[in-house]
Design an enzyme around this catalytic site. Sequence first.
Site: not given
Length: 503
Positions: A97, A103, A257, A281, A283
């Site tokens: 990200q 996200c 998230h 995730n 990220w």
Amino acid sequence: MSGPADRTRSSMPAFMCSNKNPVKYLGQDYETLKAQCLAANTLFEDETFPASSSSLGVNKFGPDSAKAKDVTWLRPSEIKTNPQFIVDGAKCVDVCQGSVGDCWFLASIASLTMNEEFLSLVVPGNQSFQTDYAGIFHFKLWQYGEWLDVVVDDRLPTKNQQLMFVKSGTANEFWSSLLEKAYAKLNGSYESLIGGLPFEALQDFTGGISEIYCLNEAPGDLFQIIQKALKMKSLVTCSSISADEEERTKQNVIKGHAYSLVGAVEVSFNDGKEKLIRVRNPWGYAEWNGAWSDNSSEWDKVDPKVKADLNLQCDDGEAWIPYSSFTNEFCRVEICHVSLEFACSDQHHTWCLTQFDGSWRSGFSAGGCPKYSDTYCTNPQFRIRLEEPDDDHEVSTEQPCCTVIVGLMQKNRRKIITGEKLLPIGFYIYRYETQDFKITQEFLKKNKQVAYSIYKNTREVSTRFKLPVGEYLIVPSTYDPNQDADFCLRVFSEKNADSSGGW
């Protein structure tokens, strides 16, 4: 005076505009534009989505905003030496990200990478920075009932030589950044991608239909539903319990998230069974560190072969979570089912699609929900015939039933400049056995709905039903009358369903 046929476009097979035969978005033909650039020895510059502040946004990323200052649009070769489109295949770690709050979009890309077949349909091959490079790339995206081939140039927004938005974990890889640019173009700007639900992007990658399960009221067999969905190549995401800010729990779950859900298994443990969910995730880091995480002691108590197959120890944002903890830490699961025409290589594990398009027009075909009895019957109406029961239909039950997922989607609401606020929308389904096609007030006095959705102000409202074999009318509407909007109505069924247009 307009007749019934003018009120809505009749249904048309989804494959008429398929992923293999997409519409050229904004009339731009990738091959023609690329050939022109190669012949002129120039790099493509996309005037329809220019390298300027207008493509960033109008508010948070507007020309006077702090986020839009000192932005330089650079081509990949100006950012990294030896740029590559894809390095060693597209993977979850290729999606990290940036500074825009998308996200939800990144979680969807990460889910897409779990299926190479699906990814290849969205991200066409034979694109390169080395062979026949002309600064132009293209991607296939679905929106509101049709497939589009979206062309972009490769000028990307940067600050201090660093990409502002999505980037790959491999520094010189750019397919995910360019896919994000194509999606931003389709929605009007990068700013249009701030905030959303993962199922939106999953639908736009696959033309699929989504189901949402809230974990505080989930069915008892949700774990099995997730397992079956992953087996059927459905794409699955989940969202953690929200908070005012993206803070972490003790077990390293980011609150509020979106994550990709990429696995669901049962393992033998302590003379019993343990249900595990694998999440990622977007990220690419900050993964679950509680029970059953990469280095937890639970893995020492399972079969060594199972441990070797499942316990992948690396800080990549992915980890196994016990299902009991998952239902406490997360609030929602979203499953995107794909249709037969998209996943054509595995027809046994896909859905059949029937699709209609229509409009609500004030004073004409925008009658509102059933409580507005004087106008409700003016809403568009669509007929569908369910003739084949599910393969797993229980013979002992009284009537053969068909599993269907009905989805109603309102169009063009995300774009900041041309879009409008989401309207509360929903639908009712009626059984009928006569030749009368149109629902009237007289019909409603004698017949109740057999199924319906809740009205919500989301892009799409979808619900799963088991309906007996027979003929039905579906009536989509806004909650209040006299609200103008265009919509797409889709019916996913385990077996083919017959339709004959609408009114």
